[in-house]
Each structure stands twice: as C-alpha cells, then as structure tokens.
Design a protein around this motif. Structure first.
Motif, short mmCIF file in Angstrom:
data_model
loop_
_atom_site.label_atom_id
_atom_site.label_comp_id
_atom_site.label_asym_id
_atom_site.label_seq_id
_atom_site.Cartn_x
_atom_site.Cartn_y
_atom_site.Cartn_z
N GLU A 317 39.49 -52.53 32.59
CA GLU A 317 40.00 -51.29 32.01
C GLU A 317 39.07 -50.10 32.26
OE1 GLU A 317 40.91 -51.80 27.89
OE2 GLU A 317 41.98 -53.69 28.21
N ASN A 318 37.95 -50.35 32.95
CA ASN A 318 36.94 -49.31 33.18
C ASN A 318 36.52 -48.68 31.85
OD1 ASN A 318 35.24 -47.90 34.99
ND2 ASN A 318 36.58 -46.11 34.95
N ARG A 319 36.40 -49.52 30.82
CA ARG A 319 36.18 -49.04 29.45
C ARG A 319 34.80 -49.46 28.94
NH1 ARG A 319 37.10 -52.09 25.01
NH2 ARG A 319 38.57 -53.43 26.16
N LYS A 328 34.18 -44.66 22.47
CA LYS A 328 34.94 -45.38 23.49
C LYS A 328 35.30 -44.40 24.60
CE LYS A 328 38.05 -48.28 22.08
NZ LYS A 328 39.33 -48.83 21.53
N TYR A 330 36.67 -44.28 29.07
CA TYR A 330 37.19 -45.04 30.22
C TYR A 330 36.54 -44.54 31.51
CZ TYR A 330 40.53 -46.94 26.94
OH TYR A 330 41.09 -47.60 25.86
#
Length: 363
Positions: A317-319, A328, A330
């Motif tokens: 999720e490239n998170r 949080k 991304y």
C-alpha cells in the motif's frame, strides 16, 4: 522582575557563568569541555533571548500606557504593544518548560534484524539507509561504526554514529529528532525469497542512544571491564580472519556487552566499543533518573524499549503508520529515501504537547 518568571534568575546566572568559562583559555584547550559547555550555553540561550524579548516588549507597553493618557498616538499604539507583550510572555513560558537535557547531543543508533530471517536483515538495511539519507538531508555526518552482513546483502546488526557538524540549538539536535526511533519497526511486503508472491510480516529492532562527547562525563573503571579479543568474522578489511583484532567489552557492574570488529586494529575497536558502552550507560542513567522523578517522567512517545512496536511499513500500500502518534501517510518510498521529517514531526508534536500539559499541571 515578574514573579511569574522568577525561574529565569538562575538561568541568567548560569548563562553568564558559562560565558565566562568559555572565554577561559583553559576551557579552549579542552575540546570536550568546550562542546559540553557550548551545548548547555545554547540550551540556556533560548531562555535568555526569550526573556530579553519579553523585557523589551513589557517596557514598550509600559511606556505606552504611561503616555497614552496625554497623547492619542500612544493610545492608538497600545493594543498592538500589549499584544506583543502577551506573545513574548507566552513564548518565554514555552521555553521555560523543561526540555530533555540530551536534545543537543549526537546519537548512536543500533539496528538489529529480528523475526523474519533474511527478510528482516534486508529490512534492517532499509532502515539504516533511511536514517543515513535523513541525516544527510539535515547536514549531519554519518559513520558506520560496526556491521554484520547477511547472506543476501542485508544487516544482521549495524551501528551508526550520527553527528551534527556544529553545536546546534537543542531543538535542532540529532537526539532531539532521532530519540523517537527506538522500538520495533514492522515491515509487510513480499520477500525476495518468496516465490509465491505472498506478503510476509517481519521486524527489526532499533535502539537510539545519546552519545557522550566527554569521556570524563561517564567514567568507567578499568577494573569493571572484562576485555576479550577474537578474530573478526565480518567486514573489517584485510584484518578479517588474520588477526585477533575484534574486541568484546563486558561491563561487569551492569552486564552490558559490546562487541566491535569493523576497525583493523584492536585499539581502534576497543575505543569504538567504549563509545557505545558510554552511550548505553548514559541512557541507563537518564532512564533511572526519570524513573525516580515521576513528575519528569519520560514522554510516552519515546522509548528505548526494543520490544515496543512503534511503526509499520506496508509496501503493497506504500503506507507508513506510527502507532504512537496516529501518523499515517502513503509515501513509504519517499520516507525510506530519507523523507522522515513529517513522521518525526508528529512525534515531536505529541511529546511537546505532553510536556506542556505536565508543566501546566505542576503550575
């Protein structure tokens, strides 16, 4: 002097004394002492500057109040001057809130592979690269003190020394930013060793310690050390497997063990191991002092407990998510390339909010 700011008096006295000490030729001849004094001088300087600004703003407002009854021009200026006085007083209160005394120090970071075998070792290398890139963006110097490679090019363990190139203001110090990194960093991704494309979870542990720049600050009795030498089994240039250049120090009173093998000589490895040992002892001393003084307890946002999971790096999720602050984003690829600033800023903001609340409760 306002009764509210009576706490400034000892700060002014100490600041003046340090200024005299730094001008002493004997101090100039002792680089370690000069660094230590410079760090404290910078810390106190924030309070002194804020106090002088408040004094000037208060004097301007007082003069305007005195003249306002006779001169309409002064009466018109009074609201703005009183606002400036209030803002200066608020800023002074903020800088009087006790800071971490180690904020201006440099740091030693240890990164160790954990659960996940080779994948964890590769992730440890990703973290080391992230800290290196972030340090470079800040203009700090990075030194690889010791490293043990894994078979696929990761790190089983690694130590980095990260140093400011000048004596920074405490809020700009290396420790002030990187102290929040201690704990378990969890990664979710498809390992290079996974042929079925399944996502695995593994972790690496990070320990961050403020570095001791004056060896006299943490004195180590040679009688408290057991020194073992052995042959290097990892990186170390031409000395690997040819001489007993690696060193293992055991601090008998605490049981702390530090091994070092990257340098080519036994003496160099011993000196590097002593640097790490002093940093660990300083960290333990600070933790003990904070445990005894509950009013100055360590903020919940920072820990040197490697067992606490602090952050998750989700590659599909490239998170990136920080579990302490709720941050949080991304942009994991950018963060791993050194864009760590917003993540650290979220930890600093939470830490400062907690310190401000604690200071208000004491008042």
């Amino acid at each position: 002097m306002s009764e509210d700011f009576a706490a400034v008096e000892p700060v002014l006295a100490e600041h003046a004394q340090i200024e005299r000490d730094m001008a002493d030729p004997a101090t100039a001849a002792d680089p370690a002492a000069l660094r230590r004094l410079g760090r404290r001088y910078a810390e106190l300087g924030r309070v002194v500057a804020a106090y002088r600004s408040w004094q000037a703003a208060a004097a301007d407002a007082a003069d305007a109040r005195e003249l306002a009854a006779e001169d309409p021009d002064f009466a018109a200026e009074l609201p703005a001057l009183e606002t400036a006085e209030t803002a200066a007083a608020e800023h002074l209160r903020d800088v009087l809130i006790p800071r971490d005394p180690d904020d201006a120090r440099d740091v030693i970071i240890e990164v160790k592979a954990g659960e996940g075998g080779e994948e964890s070792a590769l992730f440890a290398a990703d973290l080391a690269r992230m800290y290196t890139r972030y340090a470079e963006r800040q203009g700090w110097a990075v030194e690889v003190m010791d490293a043990t490679d894994s078979d696929l090019g990761g790190y089983k363990d690694l130590r980095l020394a990260i140093k400011a190139r000048t004596t920074p203001e405490p809020p700009d110090g290396v420790w002030a930013h990187l102290k929040y990194e201690g704990g378990v960093h969890r990664v979710q991704r498809v390992p290079v060793t996974e042929s079925q494309g399944r996502i695995h979870t593994s972790a690496a542990g990070v320990l961050v310690m403020p570095e001791v720049d004056d060896p006299g600050e943490i004195e180590i009795d040679p009688a408290d050390l057991r020194v073992d030498v052995f042959r290097s089994s990892g990186p170390g240039g031409q000395s690997v497997n040819t001489t007993d250049s690696a060193v293992r120090l055991t601090h008998l009173p605490t049981g702390i063990v530090v091994s070092m093998q990257n340098e080519k000589s036994q003496l160099q490895n011993k000196e590097a191991a002593l640097r790490v040992l002093r940093a660990r002892l300083l960290a333990e001393r600070a933790a003990a002092a904070e445990a005894e003084a509950s009013a100055a307890r360590r903020s919940q946002v920072r820990t040197v407990d490697r067992s606490e999971r602090i952050r998750t790096y989700n590659f599909p999720e490239n998170r990136i998510a920080d579990h302490r602050t709720g941050y949080k984003a991304y942009n994991l690829d950018a963060v791993l390339d050194g864009d760590l600033g917003p993540v650290i800023a979220s930890a600093i903001a939470l830490d400062e909010a907690e310190r401000l609340a604690a200071f208000g409760d004491q008042g």
